[in-house]
Design a protein around this motif. Structure first.
Motif, PDB file in Angstrom:
ATOM      1  N   VAL A  56      -7.964   2.601   8.238  1.00 29.53           N
ATOM      2  CA  VAL A  56      -6.807   2.884   8.490  1.00 29.53           C
ATOM      3  C   VAL A  56      -5.925   3.591  10.082  1.00 29.53           C
ATOM      4  CG1 VAL A  56      -5.423   4.542   7.298  1.00 29.53           C
ATOM      5  CG2 VAL A  56      -7.090   4.505   5.943  1.00 29.53           C
ATOM      6  N   VAL A  57      -5.279   2.628  10.384  1.00 29.56           N
ATOM      7  CA  VAL A  57      -4.448   3.819  11.959  1.00 29.56           C
ATOM      8  C   VAL A  57      -2.879   3.944  11.207  1.00 29.56           C
ATOM      9  CG1 VAL A  57      -4.149   3.399  13.893  1.00 29.56           C
ATOM     10  CG2 VAL A  57      -5.715   2.772  12.812  1.00 29.56           C
ATOM     11  N   ILE A  58      -2.474   5.775  10.990  1.00 31.08           N
ATOM     12  CA  ILE A  58      -1.399   5.790  10.804  1.00 31.08           C
ATOM     13  C   ILE A  58      -0.435   6.218  12.547  1.00 31.08           C
ATOM     14  CG2 ILE A  58      -0.157   7.719   9.740  1.00 31.08           C
ATOM     15  CD1 ILE A  58      -2.571   7.707   7.623  1.00 31.08           C
ATOM     16  N   GLY A  59       0.377   5.616  12.641  1.00 30.55           N
ATOM     17  CA  GLY A  59       1.338   6.263  14.226  1.00 30.55           C
ATOM     18  C   GLY A  59       2.353   6.981  13.589  1.00 30.55           C
ATOM     19  N   GLN A  60       2.763   8.040  14.440  1.00 26.02           N
ATOM     20  CA  GLN A  60       4.528   8.907  14.129  1.00 26.02           C
ATOM     21  C   GLN A  60       4.382   9.234  15.757  1.00 26.02           C
ATOM     22  OE1 GLN A  60       5.136  12.148  12.002  1.00 26.02           O
ATOM     23  NE2 GLN A  60       6.686  11.597  11.307  1.00 26.02           N
ATOM     24  N   GLY A  61       5.446   8.430  16.069  1.00 31.81           N
ATOM     25  CA  GLY A  61       5.721   9.139  17.681  1.00 31.81           C
ATOM     26  C   GLY A  61       4.653   9.032  18.702  1.00 31.81           C
ATOM     27  N   GLN A  62       4.477   9.881  19.121  1.00 36.60           N
ATOM     28  CA  GLN A  62       2.907   9.998  20.014  1.00 36.60           C
ATOM     29  C   GLN A  62       1.443  10.428  19.569  1.00 36.60           C
ATOM     30  OE1 GLN A  62       3.227   8.994  22.800  1.00 36.60           O
ATOM     31  NE2 GLN A  62       5.237   9.033  23.826  1.00 36.60           N
ATOM     32  N   MET A  63       1.563  10.826  18.294  1.00 38.07           N
ATOM     33  CA  MET A  63       0.332  11.169  17.086  1.00 38.07           C
ATOM     34  C   MET A  63      -0.279   9.825  16.494  1.00 38.07           C
ATOM     35  SD  MET A  63      -0.884  12.492  13.452  1.00 38.07           S
ATOM     36  CE  MET A  63       0.825  11.689  12.844  1.00 38.07           C
ATOM     37  N   ARG A  64      -1.129  10.075  16.590  1.00 40.27           N
ATOM     38  CA  ARG A  64      -2.238   8.754  16.220  1.00 40.27           C
ATOM     39  C   ARG A  64      -3.349   9.221  15.338  1.00 40.27           C
ATOM     40  NH1 ARG A  64       1.540   6.476  16.940  1.00 40.27           N
ATOM     41  NH2 ARG A  64       1.559   5.191  18.629  1.00 40.27           N
ATOM     42  N   LEU A  65      -3.728   8.810  13.453  1.00 40.48           N
ATOM     43  CA  LEU A  65      -4.471   9.719  13.288  1.00 40.48           C
ATOM     44  C   LEU A  65      -5.233   8.077  11.826  1.00 40.48           C
ATOM     45  CD1 LEU A  65      -5.601  11.888  11.351  1.00 40.48           C
ATOM     46  CD2 LEU A  65      -3.189  11.325   9.305  1.00 40.48           C
ATOM     47  N   ALA A  66      -6.488   8.373  12.275  1.00 40.84           N
ATOM     48  CA  ALA A  66      -7.350   7.154  11.887  1.00 40.84           C
ATOM     49  C   ALA A  66      -8.805   7.649  11.192  1.00 40.84           C
ATOM     50  CB  ALA A  66      -8.129   7.004  13.279  1.00 40.84           C
ATOM     51  N   ALA A  67      -8.611   7.088   9.837  1.00 43.76           N
ATOM     52  CA  ALA A  67      -9.414   7.654   8.441  1.00 43.76           C
ATOM     53  C   ALA A  67     -10.450   6.241   8.710  1.00 43.76           C
ATOM     54  CB  ALA A  67      -9.207   7.873   8.041  1.00 43.76           C
ATOM     55  N   ASP A  68     -11.196   6.287   7.416  1.00 47.69           N
ATOM     56  CA  ASP A  68     -11.793   5.454   6.513  1.00 47.69           C
ATOM     57  C   ASP A  68     -11.008   5.130   5.222  1.00 47.69           C
ATOM     58  OD1 ASP A  68     -14.431   5.384   8.027  1.00 47.69           O
ATOM     59  OD2 ASP A  68     -15.607   6.815   6.934  1.00 47.69           O
ATOM     60  N   SER A  69      -9.900   6.146   4.625  1.00 46.54           N
ATOM     61  CA  SER A  69      -8.852   6.383   3.749  1.00 46.54           C
ATOM     62  C   SER A  69      -8.417   7.511   3.915  1.00 46.54           C
ATOM     63  CB  SER A  69      -9.939   5.900   2.745  1.00 46.54           C
ATOM     64  OG  SER A  69     -10.670   7.205   2.135  1.00 46.54           O
ATOM     65  N   VAL A  70      -6.703   7.260   3.549  1.00 46.70           N
ATOM     66  CA  VAL A  70      -5.809   8.372   3.548  1.00 46.70           C
ATOM     67  C   VAL A  70      -5.559   7.394   1.884  1.00 46.70           C
ATOM     68  CG1 VAL A  70      -4.251   8.114   4.647  1.00 46.70           C
ATOM     69  CG2 VAL A  70      -5.664   7.586   5.736  1.00 46.70           C
ATOM     70  N   THR A  71      -4.862   8.601   1.476  1.00 43.54           N
ATOM     71  CA  THR A  71      -4.276   8.372  -0.373  1.00 43.54           C
ATOM     72  C   THR A  71      -2.544   9.254   0.771  1.00 43.54           C
ATOM     73  OG1 THR A  71      -5.505   8.731  -1.063  1.00 43.54           O
ATOM     74  CG2 THR A  71      -3.445   9.289  -1.938  1.00 43.54           C
ATOM     75  N   VAL A  72      -1.919   8.891   0.381  1.00 40.64           N
ATOM     76  CA  VAL A  72      -0.282   8.650   0.592  1.00 40.64           C
ATOM     77  C   VAL A  72       0.301   9.082  -0.604  1.00 40.64           C
ATOM     78  CG1 VAL A  72       1.764   7.927   1.448  1.00 40.64           C
ATOM     79  CG2 VAL A  72       0.186   7.181   2.069  1.00 40.64           C
ATOM     80  N   GLU A  73       1.047  10.464  -0.954  1.00 41.49           N
ATOM     81  CA  GLU A  73       1.837  10.553  -1.628  1.00 41.49           C
ATOM     82  C   GLU A  73       3.360  11.052  -1.815  1.00 41.49           C
ATOM     83  OE1 GLU A  73       0.394  15.350  -3.074  1.00 41.49           O
ATOM     84  OE2 GLU A  73      -1.944  14.030  -3.202  1.00 41.49           O
ATOM     85  N   TYR A  74       4.351  10.417  -2.031  1.00 41.47           N
ATOM     86  CA  TYR A  74       5.182  10.114  -2.142  1.00 41.47           C
ATOM     87  C   TYR A  74       5.960  11.712  -2.871  1.00 41.47           C
ATOM     88  CZ  TYR A  74       4.223   5.991  -0.150  1.00 41.47           C
ATOM     89  OH  TYR A  74       3.594   5.128   0.098  1.00 41.47           O
ATOM     90  N   ALA A  75       7.318  11.856  -2.525  1.00 43.66           N
ATOM     91  CA  ALA A  75       8.149  13.195  -2.175  1.00 43.66           C
ATOM     92  C   ALA A  75       9.142  12.366  -4.282  1.00 43.66           C
ATOM     93  CB  ALA A  75       9.283  13.389  -1.864  1.00 43.66           C
ATOM     94  N   ASP A  76       8.894  11.158  -4.315  1.00 46.64           N
ATOM     95  CA  ASP A  76       9.971  10.533  -5.595  1.00 46.64           C
ATOM     96  C   ASP A  76       8.907   9.532  -5.669  1.00 46.64           C
ATOM     97  OD1 ASP A  76      10.663   8.721  -3.761  1.00 46.64           O
ATOM     98  OD2 ASP A  76      12.734   9.360  -2.883  1.00 46.64           O
ATOM     99  N   SER A  77       9.778   8.682  -7.284  1.00 42.75           N
ATOM    100  CA  SER A  77       9.234   7.995  -7.675  1.00 42.75           C
ATOM    101  C   SER A  77       9.121   6.567  -6.812  1.00 42.75           C
ATOM    102  CB  SER A  77       8.782   7.574  -9.133  1.00 42.75           C
ATOM    103  OG  SER A  77      10.708   7.897  -9.318  1.00 42.75           O
ATOM    104  N   GLY A  78      10.659   6.563  -6.572  1.00 41.48           N
ATOM    105  CA  GLY A  78      11.138   5.460  -5.447  1.00 41.48           C
ATOM    106  C   GLY A  78       9.913   5.354  -4.289  1.00 41.48           C
ATOM    107  N   GLN A  79       9.288   6.344  -4.113  1.00 38.35           N
ATOM    108  CA  GLN A  79       8.531   5.495  -3.000  1.00 38.35           C
ATOM    109  C   GLN A  79       8.584   5.462  -1.651  1.00 38.35           C
ATOM    110  OE1 GLN A  79       5.382   3.313  -4.183  1.00 38.35           O
ATOM    111  NE2 GLN A  79       4.012   4.574  -5.330  1.00 38.35           N
ATOM    112  N   SER A  80      10.325   6.562  -1.300  1.00 36.19           N
ATOM    113  CA  SER A  80      11.014   5.910  -0.306  1.00 36.19           C
ATOM    114  C   SER A  80      10.332   7.130   0.944  1.00 36.19           C
ATOM    115  CB  SER A  80      12.353   6.912  -0.856  1.00 36.19           C
ATOM    116  OG  SER A  80      12.718   7.707  -0.685  1.00 36.19           O
ATOM    117  N   ARG A  81      10.191   8.444   0.406  1.00 33.45           N
ATOM    118  CA  ARG A  81       9.827   9.471   1.084  1.00 33.45           C
ATOM    119  C   ARG A  81       8.617   9.816   1.255  1.00 33.45           C
ATOM    120  NH1 ARG A  81      13.300  15.083   0.149  1.00 33.45           N
ATOM    121  NH2 ARG A  81      11.166  15.569  -0.605  1.00 33.45           N
TER     122      ARG A  81
END
Length: 158
Positions: A56-81
């Protein structure tokens, strides 16, 4: 540009506690898009989460986060944020010329804070700082390290 660890000189007098340091050489834009790449994805509609596994590799701007697994929690049920990202296993966070490693990390996207836990190692050039927990503010480029803080400073480095 490498940020110096001048304030880390205090560590010799305070081996336990917290230490404020610079992180990332630049601040990150927490409103920038988050890009995720992984080998696998499992989505749970019931709790509004997604689990990425394998390289898993996550990028946002100049930041990079790598890991074996990543759980993403969404702010709303529409999974847009995205509310938060919880990374586990061989976590590496890189911003600018600074890099941190830990067992786990939680990135709260809206606040721009990343909390790394479990044998945290921060490397800035040849300088190394370790602790049990590090909280990085991507909005202002600072980090606070807590829990049996130790450092190695190389003489002559800025």
């Amino acid at each position: 540009m490498l940020r110096p660890l001048l304030t880390a000189l205090i560590l010799a007098a305070a081996p336990a506690g917290a230490q404020q340091v610079a992180f990332g050489g630049m601040s990150a834009d927490a409103s920038a898009p988050v890009e995720v790449a992984a080998d696998n994805l499992a989505v749970n509609q019931a709790d509004g989460s997604a689990v990425f596994t394998g390289n898993v590799v996550i990028g946002q701007g100049q930041m990079r986060l790598a890991a074996d697994s990543v759980t993403v929690e969404y702010a709303d049920s529409g999974q847009s944020r995205i509310r938060s990202l919880h990374a586990k296993g061989k976590v590496t966070l890189v911003s600018g010329e600074d890099a941190a490693e830990a067992a786990e990390a939680i990135y709260e996207v809206e606040s721009g804070n990343v909390t790394l836990t479990g044998d945290v190692v921060l490397t800035q050039g040849q300088n190394v700082l370790t602790g049990n927990r590090m909280t990085v503010s991507l909005t202002d480029g600072t980090a606070q390290v807590e829990g049996r803080v130790r450092t190695i400073l190389q003489p002559g480095n800025n």
